[in-house]
Each structure stands twice: as C-alpha cells, then as structure tokens.
Design a protein around this motif. Structure first.
Motif: not given
Length: 342
Positions: A249-276
């Motif tokens: 589980l330690h190895k699996i966790f580091f492949s895709n860590p869950i670090l908290g700080v859950n903030i809802e993001r709009t589709k527009e914000v996600v697309e802008e960030q991916e572009t950046y």
C-alpha cells in the motif's frame, strides 16, 4: 521516495524540476499579471496556487521565482501597499517563517486581487484542516465509537486486533488499522494512546528481531520526528502478511498520493491549468539556471525593515507631530495607528 518539501519550505529562484508539480500536487488556480512587490517590484509575473504551496515567477525571466509552502505561512491577509506598477492599492500580504521570518506581498489589478485573496485563504484553511493526510500524529482524537474516524477518500483495508506497540519497556496491546492513506494503532485500554502514520512520512517497513521477538518496524522521515516504531503481531505468519500489505500500500500510495486539501475546481479552471502545465516546460529550462551565482534573493523578504532587493531602509524624515527624525512610514500606516494599542 522523494521527501515532501513543497509545503514545508520557502525557496527562492528554484530550478524547473522544483517548480513542476510533484505527484499528488495539483494546480488550483493561476493568476496572471501579479507583481511581487517586495522582491521584484515593477516585474510582472504569475501566481500559481497549488494544494501544497504558492509559486510566483517572473513572466520575462521565469528563473526568478518563489516557492512558499503553506506550512510556513503564518496568516493570509490584505494590506494597502505601494508598488511601481499600480501605486498604492490593496495587496495580498503573507507573513511566513522557516528558519527566518519573511514577508511576501503580491499585487494585482482591482478585479483580480479579491479573488486571489479569497482563493489563497480558502486553500490555506483547507491545508490547515487536513494535516492527518501528511503529518504523523501522536495521541490524537482518532477513534469514535470504537471505530477509526475516516478521512475523505480514505478506506480501511485491514483491521488487526491484538497488535502490540513496543515503544515502552513493556508492550501495550491494541488494534491496528491499515488504510490507503496511513496506518493507525490504538491502545485497547486507552483510546487516547495512539499513533497515526501517513505513508507520505514513512521511509521503510521491515521485520526485525527485538527483545519482544520478531516485530514490524516502521521508520519515519526526519520531518516527522525520525521515529522508529515497533509493533508485534502473533503469529509470525500474520506479522509477515501485515508487513507485506503495508509495504504494498505504501508503494501504491506513492504512485498517486492523496495529500488532502480538497478544493472543487470548475472545468474551465482545470483546462486552463492543463494548458499552463503544457506550455511551462519550453518557457523554463534547467540550463538557464546558473547554480554558481550566489543569490541574495531572500534578503528582500526579511521582515526586518528591508525595502527592496538588498536595498537598505530610506533615509529618516522629520516628523512635525513628534519633533523627531523617524523612518518613513510604510504605505497605509499613520503615527496614530502605530501607537494605538488594540
């Protein structure tokens, strides 16, 4: 395993590899045309808000940048400040501390500043209330009605009764919870005697011989206290199975860590960030960084009266009210406000 530093350090003029998002780190918002008032007055830049830190970099010279971890930030407020680009205006003010106390001031136009302030405050508060994802916790309020209080996105994979904590001269029997984010041990006789160990703070999980017999030993990072925690589970086969499960589980966790700080993001914000993210790499290159240059970039941000990049305070001026020569007041301050005791 890369040690988590992004939320715990303040770094100046970092390389591209340190500016990039680590696994588990996500863009939340990007603000354009933001001025770093204290260190790079008059320079236009971008302010990136992630779930672990703030990153500011110059648009013209991206190697001039800041990385400010939320763990170092003392507060997030607004303050009237004077800048070369906008004169006196409301700005984002962040006092922070690592080994030294700093002050960071970011100024944007009148429509961007309120959104920048509310966004950073919201993410900072979400970070402060989600420390169990990232920090080792001793004697916390972890149990309710004999059940582990689960974090958002957390799942219990195994519950092991009769697990001995070997931290003292004699073992204490308790219950071991293995989840996708951490391992938790709780004493049966006293639920307040417990420990929560997130995978992000684990260095290794091994089985060693001890004075109590074979035990599972969990070693943690220097950041979390450099603990060496021992647990005994009988029989030996069950101990080995539990150790292998945690290692997996330690190895699996580091492949895709869950670090908290859950903030809802709009589709527009996600697309802008991916572009950046896709265009940032060509703009900044590690080859542009001359590591032989001794940078004094941090001097500008000392909370000790420095007014610019390595510049001393201004010459004193005569105050008619006091009849004395004094240091020039900063924008937004008056003698009455400095003397007022709240």
């Amino acid at each position: 395993m890369l040690v988590l530093w992004e939320d715990r350090d303040i770094r100046f003029d970092v390389s591209l590899s340190q500016m990039k998002m680590r696994k588990g780190e996500n863009f939340i918002q990007v603000f354009e045309m933001v001025e770093d008032v204290k260190g790079n007055s008059g320079e236009r830049g971008k302010l990136l808000v992630t779930n672990l830190r703030l990153i500011w970099h110059s648009i013209n010279l991206p190697r001039v940048n800041l990385s400010i971890g939320y763990s170092c930030m003392l507060s997030v407020t607004s303050r009237k400040m004077s800048s070369k680009l906008r004169g006196t205006s409301e700005a984002l003010f962040i006092p922070a501390k690592s080994s030294t106390r700093y002050e960071f001031v970011f100024s944007a136009d009148s429509t961007t500043t309120p959104l920048m302030l509310t966004t950073v405050i919201a993410v900072y508060r979400a970070y402060e209330t989600s420390k169990l994802y990232r920090d080792l916790k001793l004697r916390g309020a972890l149990i309710e009605n004999k059940q582990l209080q689960l974090l958002p996105q957390e799942q219990v994979y195994n519950t092991i009764n009769g697990a001995w904590n070997l931290s003292g001269e004699q073992g204490n029997i308790g219950t071991f919870f293995i989840t996708n984010i951490r391992v938790v041990w709780v004493a049966n006789m006293n639920e307040a005697f417990n420990v929560s160990i997130p995978y992000i703070q684990m260095i290794s999980v091994k089985i060693r011989d001890s004075k109590f017999g074979y035990a599972m030993v969990i070693e943690t990072t220097i950041q979390s206290g450099n603990y060496v925690l021992g647990f005994r589970i009988d029989p030996l086969e069950k101990l080995q199975e539990s150790a292998k499960e945690i290692q997996s589980l330690h190895k699996i966790f580091f492949s895709n860590p869950i670090l908290g700080v859950n903030i809802e993001r709009t589709k527009e914000v996600v697309e802008e960030q991916e572009t950046y993210a896709s265009v940032m790499s060509p703009a900044v290159s590690d080859s542009e960084i001359d590591s032989t240059i001794q940078s004094d970039a941090c001097v500008s941000y000392y909370a000790d009266g420095e007014t610019g990049r390595g510049q001393p305070c201004e010459n004193p001026v005569f105050s008619k009210e006091l009849g004395l020569a004094i240091e020039p007041l900063k924008a937004g301050y008056t003698l009455q406000s400095l003397w007022k005791v709240l």
